[in-house]
Design a protein around this motif. Structure first.
Motif, PDB file in Angstrom:
ATOM      1  N   ARG A  61     115.218  47.889  22.268  1.00 34.37           N
ATOM      2  CA  ARG A  61     115.279  48.779  21.098  1.00 34.37           C
ATOM      3  C   ARG A  61     116.664  48.600  20.494  1.00 34.37           C
ATOM      4  O   ARG A  61     117.654  49.042  21.068  1.00 34.37           O
ATOM      5  CB  ARG A  61     115.077  50.210  21.592  1.00 34.37           C
ATOM      6  CG  ARG A  61     114.872  51.194  20.510  1.00 34.37           C
ATOM      7  CD  ARG A  61     113.419  51.267  20.139  1.00 34.37           C
ATOM      8  NE  ARG A  61     113.351  51.256  18.706  1.00 34.37           N
ATOM      9  CZ  ARG A  61     112.230  51.399  18.030  1.00 34.37           C
ATOM     10  NH1 ARG A  61     111.088  51.548  18.649  1.00 34.37           N
ATOM     11  NH2 ARG A  61     112.245  51.387  16.733  1.00 34.37           N
ATOM     12  N   TYR A  69     100.088  49.556  14.047  1.00 35.78           N
ATOM     13  CA  TYR A  69      98.987  50.341  14.606  1.00 35.78           C
ATOM     14  C   TYR A  69      97.667  49.674  14.253  1.00 35.78           C
ATOM     15  O   TYR A  69      97.580  48.940  13.264  1.00 35.78           O
ATOM     16  CB  TYR A  69      99.036  51.774  14.060  1.00 35.78           C
ATOM     17  CG  TYR A  69     100.244  52.504  14.563  1.00 35.78           C
ATOM     18  CD1 TYR A  69     100.220  53.151  15.791  1.00 35.78           C
ATOM     19  CD2 TYR A  69     101.432  52.478  13.849  1.00 35.78           C
ATOM     20  CE1 TYR A  69     101.350  53.778  16.286  1.00 35.78           C
ATOM     21  CE2 TYR A  69     102.571  53.108  14.337  1.00 35.78           C
ATOM     22  CZ  TYR A  69     102.518  53.754  15.555  1.00 35.78           C
ATOM     23  OH  TYR A  69     103.637  54.357  16.048  1.00 35.78           O
ATOM     24  N   GLY A  79      99.779  51.638  21.176  1.00 33.16           N
ATOM     25  CA  GLY A  79      98.584  52.367  21.601  1.00 33.16           C
ATOM     26  C   GLY A  79      98.449  53.711  20.913  1.00 33.16           C
ATOM     27  O   GLY A  79      97.347  54.208  20.699  1.00 33.16           O
ATOM     28  N   ASP A  86     101.574  46.478  22.569  1.00 37.42           N
ATOM     29  CA  ASP A  86     102.869  47.000  23.026  1.00 37.42           C
ATOM     30  C   ASP A  86     102.579  48.460  23.302  1.00 37.42           C
ATOM     31  O   ASP A  86     102.763  49.318  22.456  1.00 37.42           O
ATOM     32  CB  ASP A  86     103.922  46.817  21.936  1.00 37.42           C
ATOM     33  CG  ASP A  86     105.317  47.182  22.425  1.00 37.42           C
ATOM     34  OD1 ASP A  86     105.464  47.465  23.626  1.00 37.42           O
ATOM     35  OD2 ASP A  86     106.247  47.189  21.605  1.00 37.42           O
TER      36      ASP A  86
HETATM   37  C1  R5P Z   1     107.763  54.726  19.658  1.00 36.07           C
HETATM   38  O1  R5P Z   1     108.743  55.411  19.722  1.00 36.07           O
HETATM   39  C2  R5P Z   1     107.792  53.386  20.135  1.00 36.07           C
HETATM   40  O2  R5P Z   1     107.944  52.400  19.177  1.00 36.07           O
HETATM   41  C3  R5P Z   1     106.695  53.033  21.094  1.00 36.07           C
HETATM   42  O3  R5P Z   1     107.170  51.914  21.767  1.00 36.07           O
HETATM   43  C4  R5P Z   1     105.363  52.700  20.487  1.00 36.07           C
HETATM   44  O4  R5P Z   1     104.861  53.742  19.710  1.00 36.07           O
HETATM   45  C5  R5P Z   1     104.356  52.249  21.545  1.00 36.07           C
HETATM   46  O5  R5P Z   1     104.038  53.248  22.395  1.00 36.07           O
HETATM   47  P1  R5P Z   1     102.642  54.014  22.352  1.00 36.07           P
HETATM   48  O6  R5P Z   1     101.618  53.040  22.832  1.00 36.07           O
HETATM   49  O7  R5P Z   1     102.820  55.166  23.272  1.00 36.07           O
HETATM   50  O8  R5P Z   1     102.383  54.414  20.927  1.00 36.07           O
END
Ligand code: R5P
Length: 294
Positions: free
Chosen positions: A107, A205, A226, A251
């Protein structure tokens, strides 16, 4: 030490055989530098062309998220089953063992939290990323956010410039935030903006309607987050649909570490992403592991 005498003369010159030229296996990165290709090859499996990244960077905007209270207890045991980890430098240095030997999606930005406006970000130093042995630099881009669109796109551009200098690829992360859509039109625009500004990989997404067009119009690989915790079968369906429609991987965070069987879930996601498993087969993998490891 090299000898001057008694050496065997070189003779296998392969005359008539053209030197092998391999095309690079990830779309949009054929013209990247050696270091970038080499690092991307650590993140993505060359056989499947896909990756399962384990995301646990949520704390930098959300604080001690459920499942991430004690990363040493809940996440470290999962790392071995992932292809790459995604976290902040603070968690990496404090909790993740340097012996884990997993590619790191670092990050690379830091900024505001869920308590204020989100997406008001600054960048870390590239020297810090090098010290931490980062494989990928992850930077949020808030396309459509009237307050932070420009600054986050500038962050992405600077990251691409700095990363390119040292052969470290950039992951453009499409932002979350109030008013930022999740339909194909928005995601297509946001992912394309990341790629146009030089991201080597883009994280976004999944959307049920039109994800194929999002993936197809993005000239570099897309990995999907996710999102909020879903029932396990639904999360596997999400991964399956995304891969079937052109994603190069996941991811994923909460749908792994908030599962009642995180290892089983991670193994099941791997089946979908790398081995072409159906949702039923993957769910069976999750349930079998869970039953055998009560
Ligand atoms: C959010 O703060 C991050 O970018 C997460 O790494 C990303 O949203 C992935 O995590 P999740 O699958 O829980 O959405």
């Amino acid at each position: 030490m090299a000898d001057n005498e008694g050496n065997i003369d070189a003779k296998n010159f392969g005359i008539g055989i053209p030197q092998k030229q391999e095309g690079f296996f990830l779309k949009g990165n054929e013209n990247a530098s050696y270091g970038i290709k080499s690092r991307l090859s650590q993140v993505f499996n060359q056989k499947s062309g896909h990756t399962v990244m384990l995301a646990f960077d949520h704390g930098f905007i959300m604080g001690p998220t459920s499942g991430l209270e004690r990363i040493d207890l809940t996440i470290n045991p999962l790392i071995q089953y992932s292809d790459c980890i995604m976290c902040t430098r603070g968690i990496l240095r404090a909790v993740v063992p340097p012996t884990c030997n997993k590619p790191l999606s670092l990050r690379f930005d830091a900024g505001t939290t869920i308590l204020t406006s989100l997406n008001d970000e600054t960048l870390e130093d590239i020297e810090e990323a090098i010290r931490l042995n980062a494989t990928l630099l992850a930077v949020m881009v808030a396309v459509g956010d009237p307050d932070h669109e420009g600054s986050t796109i500038r962050n992405l551009t600077k990251t691409v410039d700095m990363g390119s200098r040292y052969g470290i690829p950039t992951l453009g992360v499409t932002a979350v935030g109030k008013g930022l859509g999740r339909d194909a039109r928005y995601l297509g625009l946001a992912t394309r903006v990341c790629a146009e500004n030089g991201a080597n990989v883009v994280k976004t997404y999944y959307c049920a309607e039109g994800f194929e067009s999002v993936a197809n119009c993005c000239p570099v690989p897309i990995v999907i987050a996710g999102g909020k915790k879903l029932p396990e079968r639904d999360a596997l369906q999400l991964a399956y649909d995304a891969i079937s429609k052109g994603a190069a991987g996941v991811d994923m965070g909460r749908n792994i570490f908030q599962s009642d069987c995180p290892v089983g879930m991670l193994l099941a996601v791997r089946e979908v992403v790398h081995n072409g498993a159906t949702v039923d087969q993957a769910f069976d993998c999750y349930e079998t592991y869970k039953a055998q490891n009560k």
